[in-house]
Design an enzyme around this catalytic site. Structure first.
Site, PDB file in Angstrom:
ATOM      1  N   ASP A 123       0.852  -1.191   0.000  1.00 53.49           N
ATOM      2  CA  ASP A 123       0.000   0.000   0.000  1.00 53.49           C
ATOM      3  C   ASP A 123       0.886   1.239   0.000  1.00 53.49           C
ATOM      4  OD1 ASP A 123      -2.987   1.033   0.756  1.00 53.49           O
ATOM      5  OD2 ASP A 123      -1.481   2.247   1.777  1.00 53.49           O
ATOM      6  N   ASP A 125      -4.090   2.529  -4.874  1.00 54.64           N
ATOM      7  CA  ASP A 125      -2.728   2.536  -4.323  1.00 54.64           C
ATOM      8  C   ASP A 125      -2.357   1.256  -3.590  1.00 54.64           C
ATOM      9  OD1 ASP A 125      -4.146   2.796  -1.950  1.00 54.64           O
ATOM     10  OD2 ASP A 125      -2.650   4.140  -1.083  1.00 54.64           O
ATOM     11  N   GLU A 126      -3.066   0.168  -3.834  1.00 56.35           N
ATOM     12  CA  GLU A 126      -2.696  -1.061  -3.139  1.00 56.35           C
ATOM     13  C   GLU A 126      -2.971  -2.306  -3.952  1.00 56.35           C
ATOM     14  OE1 GLU A 126      -5.698  -0.024   0.040  1.00 56.35           O
ATOM     15  OE2 GLU A 126      -5.791  -2.209   0.134  1.00 56.35           O
TER      16      GLU A 126
HETATM   17  N1  DCP Z   1      -8.878   8.600  -0.487  1.00 56.74           N
HETATM   18  C1  DCP Z   1      -9.877   9.550  -0.548  1.00 56.74           C
HETATM   19  N2  DCP Z   1     -10.846   9.625   0.449  1.00 56.74           N
HETATM   20  C2  DCP Z   1     -10.803   8.768   1.497  1.00 56.74           C
HETATM   21  C3  DCP Z   1      -9.797   7.801   1.574  1.00 56.74           C
HETATM   22  C4  DCP Z   1      -8.839   7.743   0.554  1.00 56.74           C
HETATM   23  O1  DCP Z   1      -9.933  10.332  -1.498  1.00 56.74           O
HETATM   24  N3  DCP Z   1     -11.728   8.858   2.457  1.00 56.74           N
HETATM   25  C5  DCP Z   1      -7.849   8.578  -1.547  1.00 56.74           C
HETATM   26  C6  DCP Z   1      -6.682   9.433  -1.176  1.00 56.74           C
HETATM   27  C7  DCP Z   1      -5.630   8.470  -0.729  1.00 56.74           C
HETATM   28  C8  DCP Z   1      -5.922   7.244  -1.558  1.00 56.74           C
HETATM   29  O2  DCP Z   1      -7.335   7.247  -1.728  1.00 56.74           O
HETATM   30  O3  DCP Z   1      -4.325   8.957  -0.953  1.00 56.74           O
HETATM   31  C9  DCP Z   1      -5.480   5.963  -0.908  1.00 56.74           C
HETATM   32  O4  DCP Z   1      -6.171   5.766   0.314  1.00 56.74           O
HETATM   33  P1  DCP Z   1      -5.510   5.135   1.598  1.00 56.74           P
HETATM   34  O5  DCP Z   1      -6.624   4.730   2.492  1.00 56.74           O
HETATM   35  O6  DCP Z   1      -4.527   4.090   1.218  1.00 56.74           O
HETATM   36  O7  DCP Z   1      -4.803   6.360   2.316  1.00 56.74           O
HETATM   37  P2  DCP Z   1      -3.440   7.083   2.005  1.00 56.74           P
HETATM   38  O8  DCP Z   1      -2.645   6.375   0.963  1.00 56.74           O
HETATM   39  O9  DCP Z   1      -3.718   8.513   1.726  1.00 56.74           O
HETATM   40  O10 DCP Z   1      -2.703   7.033   3.411  1.00 56.74           O
HETATM   41  P3  DCP Z   1      -1.945   5.805   4.119  1.00 56.74           P
HETATM   42  O11 DCP Z   1      -0.522   6.240   4.219  1.00 56.74           O
HETATM   43  O12 DCP Z   1      -2.591   5.722   5.458  1.00 56.74           O
HETATM   44  O13 DCP Z   1      -2.144   4.593   3.287  1.00 56.74           O
HETATM   45 CA    CA Z   2      -2.239   4.149   1.064  1.00 56.08          CA
HETATM   46 CA    CA Z   3      -4.924   2.031   0.198  1.00 54.26          CA
END
Ligand code: DCP
Ligand code: CA
Ligand code: CA
Length: 363
Positions: free
Chosen positions: A4, A104-105
């Protein structure tokens, strides 16, 4: 393993413009109603220290970062998708089986590649992290475990730039202290409900009587919660476009209700289905039959076994049971008959466990 990307959208923005790297970066979805209306998509870890996170209103993020060095940027999906594509191509090249699970995963089944060796899996993960860093200048967090459920939770416990390995013998000690909300499917409402039952950790949940869980949450969720808390997950890393079921259907020479004729055909179909299973080294848990009657209605019955199998005789036996049942439930003759297996598990299975699903027959 589950890979991820860390604070993905915000990290893409940092990568595009390294001058914002040491500031709070907040990626926003502006609703357009007013200048500041909308929600936070994600934020980098600097902004998270001030309580900024996905989903909160932009105005509230602005308040939290009032006198801080912060940048607010609109989401640029096109840009993130392009980067995502490139990363997925890299990840795919490392996997025996690959399943993208979000922008992203992705899950990577690397069991064969590392010959089931967790140390080797760890080295592979380090290599993957290095390559993503070198090629795309991004960090990610990786969880490694005996199944998808554990890998996903492992990837979440250490972030950013984390690498967490949970060997089979460590599953229980890894899971038991974690809060139940770490399990997929345990949302805020379920957390509340479980709290009232004195279930706070995954360990509490694992100890809780499964029958009671089934009474409280329904048959399928109750059993799922129980199994998940024990770290049991049979789900396959599912390649895109890959069949989630295998079926064969055949038109009978003439319409009939004669069970002997039907079963003779069904046996053939079982053999054909079985051949494909063996080729793909899949075991299955759910067996279904299809019968199209003279009124052209499609009737189906299925049964889920206690544990996965790839045994032809078990398949035939269950198919027979199901046809005996279905034939007794209609006056009509069969025109076409079919056999279908689903709920796949890759390869040979571990020994049966008492905690395995109770057999459930449904239509
Ligand atoms: N995303 C979004 N709204 C949300 C959750 C996520 O738009 N409520 C989008 C933005 C994130 C992407 O999806 O960058 C990936 O979600 P993740 O849950 O993997 O979160 P992040 O990658 O941002 O953070 P982490 O480092 O916790 O994985
Ligand atoms: Ca992520
Ligand atoms: Ca993710």
């Amino acid at each position: 393993m589950l890979v991820d990307l860390d604070y993905f959208f915000a990290q893409c923005e940092e990568m595009r413009n390294s001058s914002i790297k040491d500031k709070s970066v907040v990626v926003c979805v502006y609703s357009g109603r007013s200048e500041e209306s909308g929600a936070v998509s994600t934020a980098n870890y600097i902004a998270r220290e001030y309580g900024v996170k996905s989903g909160i209103p932009i105005y509230s993020a602005k308040k939290k970062l009032e006198d801080k060095d912060a940048v607010f940027l609109p989401v640029d999906h096109k840009f993130y998708s392009e980067i995502s594509k490139k990363i997925m191509t890299i990840l795919r090249s490392y996997a025996d089986r690959f399943q993208q699970a979000g922008i992203d995963e992705a899950y990577l089944d690397v069991s064969q590649k590392v010959k089931g060796n967790f140390e080797e899996a760890k080295e592979l993960a380090q290599k993957i992290k290095k390559e993503i860093k070198a090629q795309q200048k991004l960090t990610c967090s990786i969880g490694i475990g005996p199944n998808k459920l554990i890998a996903k939770i492992a990837a979440d416990v250490q972030k950013p730039d984390g690498l967490t390995i949970v060997k089979p013998e460590e599953v229980e000690s890894f899971l038991s202290p974690l809060p139940v909300k770490r399990l997929i499917g345990v949302g805020r409402k379920t957390v509340k409900k479980m709290e009232n039952l004195e279930i706070k950790t995954i360990g509490d949940l694992a100890k809780y009587d499964m029958q009671k869980l089934i009474t409280l949450f329904g048959k399928s969720m109750g059993a799922y919660f129980h199994n998940a808390a024990m770290g049991i997950d049979d789900n396959l890393v599912q390649e895109r476009g890959e069949a989630e079921s295998i079926s064969r259907i055949h038109t009978l020479h003439e319409n009939t209700r004669d069970l002997k004729v039907i079963l003779e055909e069904a046996d053939h179909l079982c053999e054909e289905v079985h051949e494909r299973l063996v080729k793909q080294s899949l075991s299955f848990k759910t067996i279904g039959i299809i019968m199209i009657t003279t009124d052209l209605n499609m009737r189906t019955r299925s049964k889920t076994l206690k544990s996965p199998t790839n045994d032809l005789e078990s398949l035939k036996k269950t198919v027979k049971e199901l046809f005996e049942k279905i034939i007794n439930e209609t006056e009509l003759e069969a025109r076409r008959v079919g056999v279908k297996v689903s709920n796949f598990v890759k390869g040979k299975r571990r020994q049966k466990q008492i905690t395995d699903f109770i057999g459930i027959a449904k239509n």
